[in-house]
Design an enzyme around this catalytic site. Structure first.
Site, short mmCIF file in Angstrom:
data_model
loop_
_atom_site.label_atom_id
_atom_site.label_comp_id
_atom_site.label_asym_id
_atom_site.label_seq_id
_atom_site.Cartn_x
_atom_site.Cartn_y
_atom_site.Cartn_z
N GLU A 188 -8.38 0.46 2.89
CA GLU A 188 -7.45 0.80 1.81
C GLU A 188 -6.95 -0.48 1.15
O GLU A 188 -6.50 -1.40 1.83
CB GLU A 188 -6.24 1.59 2.32
CG GLU A 188 -5.33 2.01 1.16
CD GLU A 188 -3.91 2.38 1.58
OE1 GLU A 188 -3.21 3.02 0.78
OE2 GLU A 188 -3.49 2.02 2.70
N GLU A 238 -2.83 -5.59 1.91
CA GLU A 238 -1.57 -5.63 1.14
C GLU A 238 -1.15 -7.09 0.99
O GLU A 238 -1.11 -7.83 1.97
CB GLU A 238 -0.48 -4.82 1.85
CG GLU A 238 0.89 -4.93 1.24
CD GLU A 238 0.94 -4.54 -0.23
OE1 GLU A 238 1.44 -5.35 -1.03
OE2 GLU A 238 0.47 -3.43 -0.57
N GLU A 252 -4.64 -11.28 -0.94
CA GLU A 252 -5.21 -10.68 -2.14
C GLU A 252 -6.51 -9.96 -1.81
O GLU A 252 -7.37 -10.49 -1.11
CB GLU A 252 -5.48 -11.76 -3.19
CG GLU A 252 -4.24 -12.44 -3.73
CD GLU A 252 -3.56 -11.63 -4.82
OE1 GLU A 252 -4.09 -10.55 -5.18
OE2 GLU A 252 -2.49 -12.07 -5.30
N ASP A 269 -1.51 -2.03 -9.38
CA ASP A 269 -0.71 -2.40 -10.54
C ASP A 269 -1.61 -2.36 -11.78
O ASP A 269 -2.61 -3.07 -11.84
CB ASP A 269 -0.14 -3.81 -10.35
CG ASP A 269 0.92 -4.16 -11.38
OD1 ASP A 269 0.83 -3.65 -12.52
OD2 ASP A 269 1.82 -4.96 -11.06
N LYS A 271 -0.12 -4.73 -20.20
CA LYS A 271 -0.13 -5.61 -21.37
C LYS A 271 -1.45 -6.39 -21.44
O LYS A 271 -1.97 -6.85 -20.43
CB LYS A 271 1.05 -6.58 -21.32
CG LYS A 271 2.41 -5.89 -21.43
CD LYS A 271 3.55 -6.89 -21.42
CE LYS A 271 4.89 -6.18 -21.56
NZ LYS A 271 6.04 -7.13 -21.55
N ASP A 328 -1.67 6.68 -11.46
CA ASP A 328 -0.89 7.50 -12.38
C ASP A 328 -1.06 7.02 -13.81
O ASP A 328 -0.46 7.58 -14.72
CB ASP A 328 0.59 7.46 -12.00
CG ASP A 328 1.16 6.06 -12.15
OD1 ASP A 328 0.65 5.14 -11.48
OD2 ASP A 328 2.10 5.88 -12.94
#
EC number: 2.1.1.33
Length: 224
Positions: A54, A79, A106, A129, A133, A165
């Site tokens: 994951e 993570e 990372e 994330d 932009k 999302d």
């Protein structure tokens, strides 16, 4: 075990890749990855069971639950934030989850330098994330280099799943996946309910705010 019981095993000035307490630490702004002798995953887990991974594990709710429900599968939680790694580590110990290992670092660096070819059965990217932009696009996880590594580390018929999302991020990621993987979901290649996905903190958070959740799933093509 409490989250604060986990300590970083090095000072920043002396940072290096290390394994301690079932956590692989890959420091930021560190470039001597080839100096670290990575043990085999069979050694790290103590068995040769298949491995799923994951990315963007957050507080670890999803991956801990998956590891508990699938003891025949080894799991890697990746993570980059240490405060969240601590929470995953605490859950792993408190629930006695023996088939889970954690990477603090990372995802791109981990894939590029610490995973051999054809090692992962499944990769699940949970709510990365989106960096919406334009000037921040370079920070997005889904880049050509990352996708090349995904194809490289997946076994034949290995699966890549993305949950997000952000519809725009989803569409762009699907375009990249279609260049090298085969969709398992018919056009438009995503769904709003994915069987056996499980439950995550971010999923609950965004649903509580009225956000739609999108899932897409791709499989590694024969011969790639």
């Amino acid at each position: 075990m409490k989250p604060q019981n986990l300590k970083v095993p090095f000072f920043w000035e002396e940072r290096s890749t290390e394994i301690k307490d079932n956590v692989l630490y890959i420091p930021n702004h560190y470039f001597k990855h080839d100096q670290f002798i990575m043990p085999s995953w069979e050694e790290f887990f103590g068995n040769n069971n298949p491995i799923s991974c994951e990315l963007c594990s957050g507080n670890g709710d999803w991956v801990v639950s998956q590891a508990q429900n699938m003891p025949q599968m080894n799991w890697i939680a990746v993570e980059k934030r240490f405060d969240r790694v601590r929470k995953i580590w605490s859950k792993m110990h408190n629930f006695q989850v023996s088939n889970l290992r954690i990477v603090c670092g990372e995802a791109q660096t981990f894939f590029r330098h610490y995973l051999k070819n054809e090692i992962l059965q499944r990769i699940v990217v949970n709510f990365p994330d989106p960096w919406p932009k334009s000037r921040h696009r370079k920070h997005r996880l889904f880049q050509d280099e990352f996708m090349n590594d995904v194809v490289r580390v997946l076994v034949e018929s290995g699966i890549l799943v993305l949950a997000t999302d952000d519809k725009n991020y989803l569409v762009e990621a699907i375009k990249m996946m279609r260049q090298c993987l085969l969709p398992t979901i018919e056009d438009p290649y995503y769904c709003k309910v994915l069987d056996n996905y499980g439950d995550s903190w971010f999923e609950r958070l965004w649903r509580s705010k009225g956000q739609e959740i999108f899932y897409t799933e791709f499989v590694k093509k024969v011969g790639i």
